[in-house]
Design a protein around this motif. Structure first.
Motif, mmCIF file in Angstrom:
data_model
loop_
_atom_site.group_PDB
_atom_site.id
_atom_site.type_symbol
_atom_site.label_atom_id
_atom_site.label_comp_id
_atom_site.label_asym_id
_atom_site.label_seq_id
_atom_site.Cartn_x
_atom_site.Cartn_y
_atom_site.Cartn_z
ATOM 1 N N PHE A 37 16.225 8.580 10.256
ATOM 2 C CA PHE A 37 16.047 8.410 11.697
ATOM 3 C C PHE A 37 17.107 7.474 12.259
ATOM 4 C CE2 PHE A 37 14.031 6.418 15.447
ATOM 5 C CZ PHE A 37 13.722 7.561 16.171
ATOM 6 N N PHE A 38 17.396 6.375 11.540
ATOM 7 C CA PHE A 38 18.378 5.424 12.061
ATOM 8 C C PHE A 38 19.807 5.933 11.901
ATOM 9 C CE2 PHE A 38 14.784 2.622 12.317
ATOM 10 C CZ PHE A 38 15.085 1.856 13.438
ATOM 11 N N GLU A 39 20.046 6.840 10.992
ATOM 12 C CA GLU A 39 21.347 7.516 10.949
ATOM 13 C C GLU A 39 21.552 8.337 12.221
ATOM 14 O OE1 GLU A 39 21.767 9.880 7.467
ATOM 15 O OE2 GLU A 39 21.839 8.176 6.096
ATOM 16 N N ILE A 40 20.483 8.988 12.680
ATOM 17 C CA ILE A 40 20.554 9.781 13.907
ATOM 18 C C ILE A 40 20.745 8.867 15.114
ATOM 19 C CG2 ILE A 40 19.198 11.290 15.431
ATOM 20 C CD1 ILE A 40 17.944 12.449 12.851
ATOM 21 N N LEU A 41 20.026 7.753 15.145
ATOM 22 C CA LEU A 41 20.208 6.806 16.249
ATOM 23 C C LEU A 41 21.633 6.264 16.267
ATOM 24 C CD1 LEU A 41 16.975 4.617 16.479
ATOM 25 C CD2 LEU A 41 17.490 6.820 17.549
ATOM 26 N N THR A 42 22.172 5.970 15.099
ATOM 27 C CA THR A 42 23.534 5.448 15.029
ATOM 28 C C THR A 42 24.544 6.464 15.543
ATOM 29 O OG1 THR A 42 22.989 3.990 13.160
ATOM 30 C CG2 THR A 42 25.314 4.560 13.466
ATOM 31 N N ALA A 43 24.314 7.737 15.241
ATOM 32 C CA ALA A 43 25.204 8.795 15.729
ATOM 33 C C ALA A 43 25.138 8.927 17.246
ATOM 34 C CB ALA A 43 24.847 10.127 15.076
ATOM 35 N N ASN A 44 24.058 8.415 17.840
ATOM 36 C CA ASN A 44 23.871 8.482 19.299
ATOM 37 C C ASN A 44 23.702 7.083 19.896
ATOM 38 O OD1 ASN A 44 23.398 11.584 19.862
ATOM 39 N ND2 ASN A 44 22.235 11.098 18.016
ATOM 40 N N ARG A 45 24.338 6.098 19.287
ATOM 41 C CA ARG A 45 24.096 4.699 19.634
ATOM 42 C C ARG A 45 24.407 4.385 21.099
ATOM 43 N NH1 ARG A 45 23.208 -0.243 17.112
ATOM 44 N NH2 ARG A 45 24.191 -2.055 18.098
ATOM 45 N N SER A 46 25.514 4.908 21.611
ATOM 46 C CA SER A 46 25.878 4.599 22.997
ATOM 47 C C SER A 46 24.794 5.057 23.965
ATOM 48 C CB SER A 46 27.219 5.258 23.346
ATOM 49 O OG SER A 46 28.269 4.687 22.612
ATOM 50 N N TYR A 47 24.265 6.257 23.747
ATOM 51 C CA TYR A 47 23.195 6.751 24.619
ATOM 52 C C TYR A 47 21.943 5.893 24.470
ATOM 53 C CZ TYR A 47 19.316 9.417 26.445
ATOM 54 O OH TYR A 47 18.185 9.777 27.137
ATOM 55 N N VAL A 48 21.563 5.613 23.217
ATOM 56 C CA VAL A 48 20.332 4.858 22.965
ATOM 57 C C VAL A 48 20.401 3.479 23.612
ATOM 58 C CG1 VAL A 48 18.913 3.778 21.173
ATOM 59 C CG2 VAL A 48 19.766 6.102 20.845
ATOM 60 N N LEU A 49 21.517 2.775 23.436
ATOM 61 C CA LEU A 49 21.647 1.438 24.016
ATOM 62 C C LEU A 49 21.582 1.486 25.539
ATOM 63 C CD1 LEU A 49 24.435 -0.190 21.797
ATOM 64 C CD2 LEU A 49 21.948 -0.455 21.628
ATOM 65 N N PHE A 50 22.204 2.503 26.128
ATOM 66 C CA PHE A 50 22.163 2.617 27.584
ATOM 67 C C PHE A 50 20.737 2.867 28.073
ATOM 68 C CE2 PHE A 50 21.893 5.195 31.385
ATOM 69 C CZ PHE A 50 22.645 4.461 32.285
ATOM 70 N N THR A 51 20.088 3.845 27.481
ATOM 71 C CA THR A 51 18.792 4.271 28.021
ATOM 72 C C THR A 51 17.678 3.261 27.762
ATOM 73 O OG1 THR A 51 17.354 6.217 28.235
ATOM 74 C CG2 THR A 51 17.951 5.561 25.996
ATOM 75 N N LEU A 52 17.827 2.438 26.723
ATOM 76 C CA LEU A 52 16.807 1.424 26.453
ATOM 77 C C LEU A 52 17.086 0.105 27.165
ATOM 78 C CD1 LEU A 52 15.944 1.952 22.668
ATOM 79 C CD2 LEU A 52 14.625 2.651 24.677
ATOM 80 N N ASN A 53 18.202 0.056 27.880
ATOM 81 C CA ASN A 53 18.545 -1.155 28.630
ATOM 82 C C ASN A 53 18.808 -0.879 30.109
ATOM 83 O OD1 ASN A 53 18.710 -3.355 26.558
ATOM 84 N ND2 ASN A 53 20.206 -1.969 25.648
ATOM 85 N N LYS A 54 18.510 0.343 30.559
ATOM 86 C CA LYS A 54 18.893 0.710 31.928
ATOM 87 C C LYS A 54 18.055 0.007 32.993
ATOM 88 C CE LYS A 54 16.074 4.946 32.073
ATOM 89 N NZ LYS A 54 16.102 6.400 32.307
ATOM 90 N N SER A 55 16.836 -0.401 32.649
ATOM 91 C CA SER A 55 15.980 -1.104 33.610
ATOM 92 C C SER A 55 15.845 -2.560 33.213
ATOM 93 C CB SER A 55 14.592 -0.449 33.666
ATOM 94 O OG SER A 55 13.701 -1.220 34.464
ATOM 95 N N ASP A 56 15.687 -3.427 34.199
ATOM 96 C CA ASP A 56 15.472 -4.849 33.926
ATOM 97 C C ASP A 56 14.061 -5.108 33.414
ATOM 98 O OD1 ASP A 56 18.026 -5.456 34.746
ATOM 99 O OD2 ASP A 56 17.437 -5.792 36.837
ATOM 100 N N MET A 57 13.206 -4.089 33.497
ATOM 101 C CA MET A 57 11.829 -4.220 33.022
ATOM 102 C C MET A 57 11.696 -3.512 31.676
ATOM 103 S SD MET A 57 9.678 -3.597 36.566
ATOM 104 C CE MET A 57 10.445 -1.990 36.864
ATOM 105 N N PRO A 58 11.580 -4.261 30.567
ATOM 106 C CA PRO A 58 11.526 -3.668 29.235
ATOM 107 C C PRO A 58 10.443 -2.602 29.074
ATOM 108 C CG PRO A 58 11.828 -6.035 29.079
ATOM 109 C CD PRO A 58 11.558 -5.732 30.516
#
Length: 223
Positions: A99-120
């Motif tokens: 699963f984390f290999e897949i997340l790493t392959a899509n890291r830029s998207y994951v970091l953006f989408t999990l940080n896009k709002s100021d409300m966690p």
């Protein structure tokens, strides 16, 4: 005599995976979410009604992306002929590493989408489908273990175990997002230690693993 109709190249069929790919590309290139479904579809030359065949909104699409990450991980490990011979501990480790290999392959998207709002908590809403699937996976593992036990007192709660597995995944995702080690080696160590800990807790032999895991977390926090 009728005229022969000239063959034309078939338009690439829109499916869920292609729609997901188009959305992720938009996010990475524009560094923002699309304004409307209409504009997004127009830019990608697809009909708006085609979008709604698969998702009712961008929020639904984002949840679908996380579900596809999970499904892809499961598909990969299911193709391994050795997987069925693994212990439940090994199966959980294999899932997390994949699963984390897949997340790493899509890291830029994951970091953006999990940080896009100021409300966690707002950012975590997209993980509801992943949560359901992850808990189902964990319950399946524990069910296999419980079925092998003849004494009811030795059987563990599927609900408690699955919730622990979800909390574990959330911890590992946060750890991975903050991990600056080469090839995310620290995340690999965290996965192994955390999986061993949770299984030892449920095997009633927790102390050594818990202390080892605690020392590791303290070292990472202070480094």
């Amino acid at each position: 005599m009728t005229a022969k109709v000239k063959d034309t190249p078939a338009k690439k069929k829109l499916d869920k995976d292609r729609l997901i790919s188009l959305y992720m590309d938009y996010i990475l290139e524009e560094e923002r979410t699309p304004g409307t479904v209409y504009k997004f579809c127009k830019q990608n030359k697809i009909k708006e009604e085609e979008f709604y065949k698969f998702f009712g909104s961008f929020e639904g699409l984002e949840k679908g992306i996380w579900e596809r990450f999970y499904e892809h991980a499961v598909n990969v490990i299911d193709k391994s002929p050795e997987y069925e011979t693994f212990t439940n501990r090994e199966k959980m480790l294999t899932f997390f590493f994949t699963f984390f290999e897949i997340l790493t392959a899509n890291r830029s998207y994951v970091l953006f989408t999990l940080n896009k709002s100021d409300m966690p908590l707002k950012n975590l809403e997209q993980l509801t489908g992943l949560r359901r699937k992850m808990k189902g996976f964990a319950k399946g593992l524990l069910r296999e273990s419980n079925e092998a036990k003849t004494v009811n007192l030795l059987k563990q709660s599927e609900t408690v175990f699955s919730e622990a597995a979800w909390v574990q995944l959330m911890f590992l995702m946060k750890f991975w997002m903050d991990d600056n080690s080469p090839q995310f080696e620290s995340t690999d160590v965290a996965i192994e230690k955390s999986v061993n800990t949770i299984f030892d807790v449920f095997d009633n032999t927790p102390l050594e693993r818990v202390l080892d895991f605690g020392k590791f977390l303290w070292k990472e926090k202070m480094s």
